[in-house]
Design a protein around this motif. Structure first.
Motif, short mmCIF file in Angstrom:
data_model
loop_
_atom_site.label_atom_id
_atom_site.label_comp_id
_atom_site.label_asym_id
_atom_site.label_seq_id
_atom_site.Cartn_x
_atom_site.Cartn_y
_atom_site.Cartn_z
N PHE A 274 -11.62 9.33 10.19
CA PHE A 274 -10.66 8.35 9.69
C PHE A 274 -10.32 8.63 8.23
O PHE A 274 -10.94 8.11 7.32
N PRO A 275 -9.31 9.45 7.98
CA PRO A 275 -8.90 9.71 6.60
C PRO A 275 -8.27 8.47 5.97
O PRO A 275 -7.65 7.65 6.65
N ILE A 276 -8.48 8.33 4.68
CA ILE A 276 -7.88 7.22 3.93
C ILE A 276 -6.49 7.65 3.47
O ILE A 276 -6.33 8.71 2.85
N ILE A 277 -5.48 6.82 3.76
CA ILE A 277 -4.11 7.16 3.35
C ILE A 277 -3.75 6.37 2.09
O ILE A 277 -4.27 5.27 1.84
N ASP A 278 -2.86 6.97 1.28
CA ASP A 278 -2.49 6.37 0.00
C ASP A 278 -1.54 5.19 0.16
O ASP A 278 -1.54 4.25 -0.64
N ARG A 279 -0.68 5.22 1.19
CA ARG A 279 0.29 4.14 1.37
C ARG A 279 0.55 3.95 2.86
O ARG A 279 0.36 4.86 3.67
N ILE A 280 0.96 2.76 3.23
CA ILE A 280 1.25 2.44 4.63
C ILE A 280 2.69 2.84 4.94
O ILE A 280 3.63 2.41 4.23
N PRO A 281 2.92 3.65 5.97
CA PRO A 281 4.30 4.08 6.33
C PRO A 281 5.01 2.97 7.11
O PRO A 281 5.19 3.05 8.33
N TYR A 282 5.47 1.92 6.40
CA TYR A 282 6.04 0.74 7.04
C TYR A 282 7.17 1.07 8.01
O TYR A 282 7.26 0.52 9.10
N LEU A 283 8.06 1.97 7.62
CA LEU A 283 9.25 2.24 8.42
C LEU A 283 8.94 2.91 9.75
O LEU A 283 9.72 2.80 10.70
N SER A 284 7.81 3.60 9.83
CA SER A 284 7.51 4.32 11.08
C SER A 284 6.60 3.51 12.01
O SER A 284 6.33 3.95 13.12
N ILE A 285 6.13 2.31 11.58
CA ILE A 285 5.26 1.50 12.43
C ILE A 285 6.11 0.70 13.41
O ILE A 285 7.04 -0.02 13.01
N ILE A 286 5.81 0.84 14.69
CA ILE A 286 6.63 0.19 15.72
C ILE A 286 5.90 -0.96 16.42
O ILE A 286 6.53 -1.74 17.15
N HIS A 287 4.60 -1.09 16.21
CA HIS A 287 3.87 -2.18 16.86
C HIS A 287 2.63 -2.49 16.03
O HIS A 287 1.96 -1.61 15.52
#
Length: 361
Positions: A274-287
């Motif tokens: 589980f890598p830690i990501i710097d930011r949440i990719p809001y536009l690509s989240i579909i559910h």
């Protein structure tokens, strides 16, 4: 073991096995993976003392069957000890060397079997597969580890990973508690301990512990990990294929030497996945979904109940999943209901029409 000009040479493999046999720790534990030459190393250890007629040692397996099974430790001892002129007594499970030193093989199948050694003086004690023994058996036999033959008493043990065992706690300093793998830089490093009432107190030196607890005599302990690749006798055989055919959890333990793997609903998780990501990719989240596992018990009066946990997960267009948020609490049923409602309101504000909720009933 190798043959040169019709002379059989008994020697450790270079690397972890050699370091294990050269360790001067009071207690040395060797292993971590299958095929690292653990039992062979344990059998080689007493050969240091075959010229001392007063030497008495014992190697334990948990049951008699494990000692005598085909290809087991008795068979391996026969291969080695007969080469140095020792004679076996099968009824007493002993090997006697030409100058009078004696090695015994025995079991501690039942807890009470340790009491058979009341009054015994054993300069060398070996445990093959230490997690198979109880913690109280180990510490009781430590009290039998004493000597008047001129050799400093010591203990050697082998082990495979067992996250649930008391051995995992004993060697925790040598294991990365996040990944479950041995810390390379700590392999063979000695630490000292004393028992203060019912707890072990650790120190980086004997002197450090003597300053803290002057009445106790510290003992040193080390852990030396080994893998199949460290054993030339097996690393080129099909044994690796046999280990690769094991179920995933056992494969991680016996092939890769992972001490933190445990079953969890038929699977296991490793932090490295589980890598830690710097930011949440809001536009690509579909559910987005938050699921709650409710405990609804407050921590009080010394109780430490399970946590109520709510995990918010997001699915992306690329069919990957992201842990967006985790809420944990130990609270009353009212506390839990209040937090669930408040969190759901925030989730809906943030994720609008792609959010849903699930609650374990």
């Amino acid at each position: 073991m190798e043959k040169q000009d019709n002379i059989t040479k008994l020697a450790a493999h270079k690397g972890p096995q050699q370091r294990f046999l050269q360790s001067d720790a009071d207690i040395a534990i060797y292993g971590g993976s299958a095929g690292g030459g653990k039992t062979h190393a344990l059998l080689l250890e007493p050969l240091y003392h075959i010229d001392n007629p007063k030497f008495r040692g014992v190697i334990f397996r948990r049951t008699h069957t494990q000692i005598m099974q085909s290809g087991g430790i008795w068979d391996k001892a026969t291969e080695l000890y007969s080469l140095v002129g020792a004679t076996a007594n099968l009824s007493s499970m002993t090997w006697k060397y030409p100058k009078g030193s004696i090695m015994s093989f025995n079991h501690l199948q039942h807890e009470k079997d340790k009491l058979n050694y009341q009054g015994a003086e054993l300069v060398f004690i070996g445990f093959d597969e230490l997690p198979h023994f109880t913690e109280t058996q180990f510490w009781y036999m430590l009290s039998r580890n004493r000597s008047t033959c001129g050799i400093k008493p010591y203990i050697r043990a082998t082990t495979n990973p067992d996250e649930e065992s008391w051995v995992a706690k004993l060697i925790a300093w040598w294991i990365d508690q996040d990944t479950g793998f041995a810390i390379k830089e700590r392999s063979g490093v000695k630490r000292w301990f004393v028992r203060d009432e019912d707890a072990l107190v650790w120190g980086d030196s004997e002197e450090e512990l003597k300053e803290k607890i002057s009445y106790a005599q510290p003992r040193s302990l080390t852990f030396i990990p080994a893998k199949l690749e460290d054993n030339p006798s097996l690393s080129g055989t099909d044994y690796r294929s046999s280990l690769l055919s094991l179920p995933q959890i056992e494969r991680e333990r016996l092939l890769n030497g992972n001490w933190k793997i445990r079953p969890a609903s038929g699977m296991y998780f490793k932090p490295a996945w589980f890598p830690i990501i710097d930011r949440i990719p809001y536009l690509s989240i579909i559910h987005v979904c938050r699921y709650w596992d409710r405990a609804a018990t407050r921590a009080e009066n010394g109780r430490d109940p399970d946590y109520t946990v709510g995990v918010l997960m997001g699915q992306t267009e690329q069919h990957t999943y992201i842990v967006l948020d985790v809420v944990r609490l130990q609270g009353s049923p009212l506390d839990v209901e209040t937090i669930i409602k408040a969190t759901s309101r925030i989730d809906r504000e943030n994720w609008n029409d792609i959010y849903e909720i699930g609650i374990e009933q």
